[in-house]
Design an enzyme around this catalytic site. Sequence first.
Site, PDB file in Angstrom:
ATOM      1  N   CYS A  62      97.116 -99.293  65.820  1.00 39.22           N
ATOM      2  CA  CYS A  62      95.818 -98.791  64.950  1.00 39.22           C
ATOM      3  C   CYS A  62      96.335 -97.587  64.318  1.00 39.22           C
ATOM      4  O   CYS A  62      97.532 -97.610  64.004  1.00 39.22           O
ATOM      5  CB  CYS A  62      94.834 -98.278  65.927  1.00 39.22           C
ATOM      6  SG  CYS A  62      95.250 -96.971  66.902  1.00 39.22           S
TER       7      CYS A  62
ATOM      8  N   ASN B 171      97.152 -94.371  67.568  1.00 41.69           N
ATOM      9  CA  ASN B 171      97.714 -94.882  68.603  1.00 41.69           C
ATOM     10  C   ASN B 171      97.087 -93.886  69.986  1.00 41.69           C
ATOM     11  O   ASN B 171      97.651 -93.670  70.815  1.00 41.69           O
ATOM     12  CB  ASN B 171      99.237 -94.724  68.608  1.00 41.69           C
ATOM     13  CG  ASN B 171      99.784 -95.718  69.979  1.00 41.69           C
ATOM     14  OD1 ASN B 171     100.835 -95.353  70.409  1.00 41.69           O
ATOM     15  ND2 ASN B 171      99.029 -96.714  70.623  1.00 41.69           N
TER      16      ASN B 171
ATOM     17  N   CYS C 142      93.097 -93.975  70.147  1.00 40.36           N
ATOM     18  CA  CYS C 142      91.991 -94.516  70.663  1.00 40.36           C
ATOM     19  C   CYS C 142      91.957 -96.057  70.863  1.00 40.36           C
ATOM     20  O   CYS C 142      91.577 -96.355  71.944  1.00 40.36           O
ATOM     21  CB  CYS C 142      90.997 -94.184  69.695  1.00 40.36           C
ATOM     22  SG  CYS C 142      90.601 -92.290  69.523  1.00 40.36           S
ATOM     23  N   ARG C 143      91.846 -96.675  69.684  1.00 38.36           N
ATOM     24  CA  ARG C 143      91.899 -98.122  69.765  1.00 38.36           C
ATOM     25  C   ARG C 143      93.188 -98.869  70.489  1.00 38.36           C
ATOM     26  O   ARG C 143      92.898 -99.619  71.375  1.00 38.36           O
ATOM     27  CB  ARG C 143      91.355 -98.962  68.519  1.00 38.36           C
ATOM     28  CG  ARG C 143      90.205 -98.377  68.080  1.00 38.36           C
ATOM     29  CD  ARG C 143      89.952 -98.538  66.504  1.00 38.36           C
ATOM     30  NE  ARG C 143      90.868 -97.630  65.795  1.00 38.36           N
ATOM     31  CZ  ARG C 143      91.179 -97.902  64.431  1.00 38.36           C
ATOM     32  NH1 ARG C 143      90.421 -98.704  63.740  1.00 38.36           N
ATOM     33  NH2 ARG C 143      92.140 -96.828  63.910  1.00 38.36           N
ATOM     34  N   SER C 144      94.368 -98.813  69.914  1.00 37.44           N
ATOM     35  CA  SER C 144      95.373 -99.470  70.246  1.00 37.44           C
ATOM     36  C   SER C 144      95.665 -99.006  71.805  1.00 37.44           C
ATOM     37  O   SER C 144      96.134 -99.978  72.449  1.00 37.44           O
ATOM     38  CB  SER C 144      96.577 -99.214  69.574  1.00 37.44           C
ATOM     39  OG  SER C 144      97.036 -98.020  69.179  1.00 37.44           O
TER      40      SER C 144
ATOM     41  N   ASP D  88      86.895 -97.407  63.805  1.00 35.79           N
ATOM     42  CA  ASP D  88      87.633 -96.166  64.231  1.00 35.79           C
ATOM     43  C   ASP D  88      86.772 -95.334  64.871  1.00 35.79           C
ATOM     44  O   ASP D  88      85.546 -94.816  64.307  1.00 35.79           O
ATOM     45  CB  ASP D  88      88.200 -95.434  63.087  1.00 35.79           C
ATOM     46  CG  ASP D  88      89.092 -94.302  63.639  1.00 35.79           C
ATOM     47  OD1 ASP D  88      88.872 -93.889  64.600  1.00 35.79           O
ATOM     48  OD2 ASP D  88      89.706 -93.601  62.822  1.00 35.79           O
TER      49      ASP D  88
HETATM   50  P1  4NP Z   1      92.674 -94.545  66.627  1.00 37.66           P
HETATM   51  O1  4NP Z   1      92.026 -93.317  66.302  1.00 37.66           O
HETATM   52  O2  4NP Z   1      93.374 -95.294  65.279  1.00 37.66           O
HETATM   53  O3  4NP Z   1      91.984 -95.667  67.097  1.00 37.66           O
HETATM   54  O4  4NP Z   1      94.022 -94.056  67.565  1.00 37.66           O
HETATM   55  C1  4NP Z   1      92.179 -92.192  65.420  1.00 37.66           C
HETATM   56  C2  4NP Z   1      92.714 -91.383  66.241  1.00 37.66           C
HETATM   57  C3  4NP Z   1      93.012 -90.111  65.279  1.00 37.66           C
HETATM   58  C4  4NP Z   1      92.992 -90.187  64.029  1.00 37.66           C
HETATM   59  C5  4NP Z   1      92.091 -91.062  63.517  1.00 37.66           C
HETATM   60  C6  4NP Z   1      91.856 -92.141  63.989  1.00 37.66           C
HETATM   61  N1  4NP Z   1      93.192 -88.963  63.251  1.00 37.66           N
HETATM   62  O5  4NP Z   1      92.779 -88.793  62.014  1.00 37.66           O
HETATM   63  O6  4NP Z   1      93.750 -87.968  63.917  1.00 37.66           O
END
Ligand code: 4NP
Length: 157
Positions: free
Chosen positions: A7, A10, A12-14, A123
Amino acid sequence: MKIIMVCLGNICRSPLAEGILKEKARARGLEITIDSAGTAAYHAGERPDRRSQQIARKHGIDISQQRARQFQVADFDLFDKIYVMDINNFEDIVSLAGSEKEAEKVELILNTIYPEKNLSVPDPYYGGNNGFEKVYRMLDASCEKIVEDILANNADR
Ligand code: 4NP
Protein backbone atom coordinates in the site's frame (compact mmCIF):
# COMPACT_ATOMS: atom_id res chain seq x y z
CA MET A 1 5.05 -19.22 -3.33
CA LYS A 2 6.14 -15.81 -2.06
CA ILE A 3 3.62 -12.98 -1.78
CA ILE A 4 4.07 -9.30 -0.85
CA MET A 5 1.20 -6.94 -0.02
CA VAL A 6 1.74 -3.27 -0.93
CA CYS A 7 0.00 0.00 0.00
CA LEU A 8 1.20 3.61 0.39
CA GLY A 9 2.42 3.80 4.00
CA ASN A 10 2.64 0.11 5.01
CA ILE A 11 0.89 0.98 8.29
CA CYS A 12 -2.85 0.55 7.54
CA ARG A 13 -3.92 -1.69 4.66
CA SER A 14 -0.98 -3.91 3.69
CA PRO A 15 -0.08 -4.91 7.30
CA LEU A 16 -3.68 -6.11 7.67
CA ALA A 17 -3.48 -7.99 4.37
CA GLU A 18 -0.20 -9.60 5.51
CA GLY A 19 -1.68 -10.60 8.89
CA ILE A 20 -4.92 -11.98 7.42
CA LEU A 21 -3.18 -14.00 4.69
CA LYS A 22 -0.62 -15.39 7.17
CA GLU A 23 -3.42 -16.55 9.47
CA LYS A 24 -5.36 -18.18 6.63
CA ALA A 25 -2.23 -19.90 5.31
CA ARG A 26 -1.38 -21.17 8.79
CA ALA A 27 -4.90 -22.47 9.36
CA ARG A 28 -4.83 -24.39 6.04
CA GLY A 29 -1.29 -25.73 6.47
CA LEU A 30 0.04 -23.73 3.53
CA GLU A 31 3.74 -22.91 3.73
CA ILE A 32 4.08 -19.64 1.87
CA THR A 33 6.22 -16.56 2.46
CA ILE A 34 4.15 -13.42 3.08
CA ASP A 35 5.45 -9.87 3.59
CA SER A 36 4.25 -6.29 3.10
CA ALA A 37 5.73 -2.92 2.13
CA GLY A 38 4.77 0.66 1.25
CA THR A 39 5.45 2.63 -1.89
CA ALA A 40 6.48 5.53 0.41
CA ALA A 41 9.02 5.55 3.24
CA TYR A 42 7.25 8.08 5.53
CA HIS A 43 6.46 5.46 8.16
CA ALA A 44 9.45 3.13 7.78
CA GLY A 45 10.26 1.35 11.06
CA GLU A 46 6.84 2.02 12.60
CA ARG A 47 4.34 -0.52 13.89
CA PRO A 48 0.98 -0.75 12.10
CA ASP A 49 -1.52 2.06 12.81
CA ARG A 50 -3.27 1.48 16.14
CA ARG A 51 -6.64 1.17 14.34
CA SER A 52 -5.30 -1.63 12.10
CA GLN A 53 -3.85 -3.41 15.13
CA GLN A 54 -7.22 -3.12 16.89
CA ILE A 55 -9.33 -4.44 14.02
CA ALA A 56 -6.89 -7.34 13.53
CA ARG A 57 -6.96 -8.19 17.23
CA LYS A 58 -10.76 -8.12 17.18
CA HIS A 59 -10.54 -10.93 14.61
CA GLY A 60 -7.90 -12.87 16.57
CA ILE A 61 -4.86 -11.71 14.59
CA ASP A 62 -1.79 -10.06 16.14
CA ILE A 63 0.00 -7.70 13.74
CA SER A 64 1.76 -5.68 16.46
CA GLN A 65 5.20 -7.11 15.65
CA GLN A 66 5.19 -5.90 12.05
CA ARG A 67 7.39 -2.94 11.10
CA ALA A 68 6.83 -0.72 8.07
CA ARG A 69 9.32 -0.70 5.21
CA GLN A 70 9.46 0.75 1.72
CA PHE A 71 9.12 -1.49 -1.34
CA GLN A 72 12.49 -2.11 -3.00
CA VAL A 73 13.23 -2.97 -6.64
CA ALA A 74 14.89 -6.15 -5.28
CA ASP A 75 11.42 -7.27 -4.10
CA PHE A 76 10.59 -8.10 -7.73
CA ASP A 77 13.17 -10.91 -7.47
CA LEU A 78 12.19 -11.99 -3.97
CA PHE A 79 8.42 -12.35 -4.58
CA ASP A 80 6.28 -14.25 -7.10
CA LYS A 81 3.20 -12.10 -6.63
CA ILE A 82 2.77 -8.44 -5.64
CA TYR A 83 -0.76 -7.52 -4.50
CA VAL A 84 -1.39 -3.77 -4.41
CA MET A 85 -4.29 -2.02 -2.66
CA ASP A 86 -5.13 0.78 -5.10
CA ILE A 87 -4.54 2.21 -8.55
CA ASN A 88 -1.85 4.62 -7.33
CA ASN A 89 0.09 1.74 -5.75
CA PHE A 90 -0.34 -0.18 -9.02
CA GLU A 91 1.11 2.61 -11.13
CA ASP A 92 3.95 3.29 -8.66
CA ILE A 93 5.05 -0.35 -8.48
CA VAL A 94 4.66 -1.08 -12.20
CA SER A 95 6.81 1.99 -12.93
CA LEU A 96 9.63 0.33 -10.92
CA ALA A 97 9.43 -2.96 -12.84
CA GLY A 98 12.51 -3.76 -14.93
CA SER A 99 10.74 -6.07 -17.36
CA GLU A 100 7.32 -7.16 -18.59
CA LYS A 101 7.72 -10.32 -16.50
CA GLU A 102 8.20 -8.24 -13.35
CA ALA A 103 5.28 -5.94 -14.21
CA GLU A 104 3.04 -9.00 -14.63
CA LYS A 105 3.60 -9.93 -10.98
CA VAL A 106 1.65 -6.82 -9.90
CA GLU A 107 -2.10 -7.19 -9.36
CA LEU A 108 -4.82 -5.15 -7.65
CA ILE A 109 -5.87 -7.29 -4.70
CA LEU A 110 -9.61 -6.75 -5.26
CA ASN A 111 -9.28 -8.20 -8.77
CA THR A 112 -8.99 -11.59 -7.01
CA ILE A 113 -12.70 -11.35 -6.07
CA TYR A 114 -13.92 -8.80 -8.66
CA PRO A 115 -11.93 -9.85 -11.76
CA GLU A 116 -10.95 -7.03 -14.13
CA LYS A 117 -12.98 -4.41 -12.24
CA ASN A 118 -9.79 -2.64 -11.12
CA LEU A 119 -11.33 -1.56 -7.80
CA SER A 120 -9.24 -0.02 -5.01
CA VAL A 121 -9.15 -0.80 -1.29
CA PRO A 122 -9.85 2.72 0.07
CA ASP A 123 -7.16 4.40 2.15
CA PRO A 124 -8.62 4.48 5.70
CA TYR A 125 -5.84 6.64 7.19
CA TYR A 126 -7.78 9.91 7.43
CA GLY A 127 -11.18 8.35 8.16
CA GLY A 128 -12.82 6.86 11.26
CA ASN A 129 -12.78 3.33 12.63
CA ASN A 130 -15.58 2.30 10.29
CA GLY A 131 -13.18 2.56 7.37
CA PHE A 132 -10.93 -0.05 8.95
CA GLU A 133 -13.82 -2.49 9.40
CA LYS A 134 -14.69 -2.14 5.71
CA VAL A 135 -11.06 -2.58 4.68
CA TYR A 136 -10.82 -5.66 6.90
CA ARG A 137 -13.81 -7.28 5.18
CA MET A 138 -12.46 -6.57 1.69
CA LEU A 139 -9.04 -7.98 2.58
CA ASP A 140 -10.50 -11.01 4.34
CA ALA A 141 -12.52 -11.94 1.24
CA SER A 142 -9.54 -11.36 -1.07
CA CYS A 143 -7.15 -13.40 1.09
CA GLU A 144 -9.67 -16.24 1.32
CA LYS A 145 -9.73 -16.36 -2.50
CA ILE A 146 -5.93 -16.21 -2.72
CA VAL A 147 -5.59 -19.20 -0.35
CA GLU A 148 -8.30 -21.19 -2.16
CA ASP A 149 -6.65 -20.57 -5.53
CA ILE A 150 -3.26 -21.69 -4.23
CA LEU A 151 -4.80 -24.85 -2.73
CA ALA A 152 -6.64 -25.58 -5.99
CA ASN A 153 -3.46 -25.16 -8.05
CA ASN A 154 -1.50 -27.37 -5.65
CA ALA A 155 -4.16 -30.07 -6.04
CA ASP A 156 -3.80 -29.93 -9.86
CA ARG A 157 -0.11 -30.80 -9.76
P1 4NP B 1 -1.73 2.81 4.12
O1 4NP B 1 -2.37 4.15 4.71
O2 4NP B 1 -1.19 3.15 2.76
O3 4NP B 1 -2.89 1.88 4.05
O4 4NP B 1 -0.66 2.38 5.08
C1 4NP B 1 -1.68 5.36 4.79
C2 4NP B 1 -0.80 5.57 5.82
C3 4NP B 1 -0.15 6.79 5.93
C4 4NP B 1 -0.38 7.78 4.99
C5 4NP B 1 -1.26 7.56 3.96
C6 4NP B 1 -1.90 6.34 3.85
N1 4NP B 1 0.26 9.05 5.13
O5 4NP B 1 -0.02 9.93 4.29
O6 4NP B 1 1.07 9.23 6.03
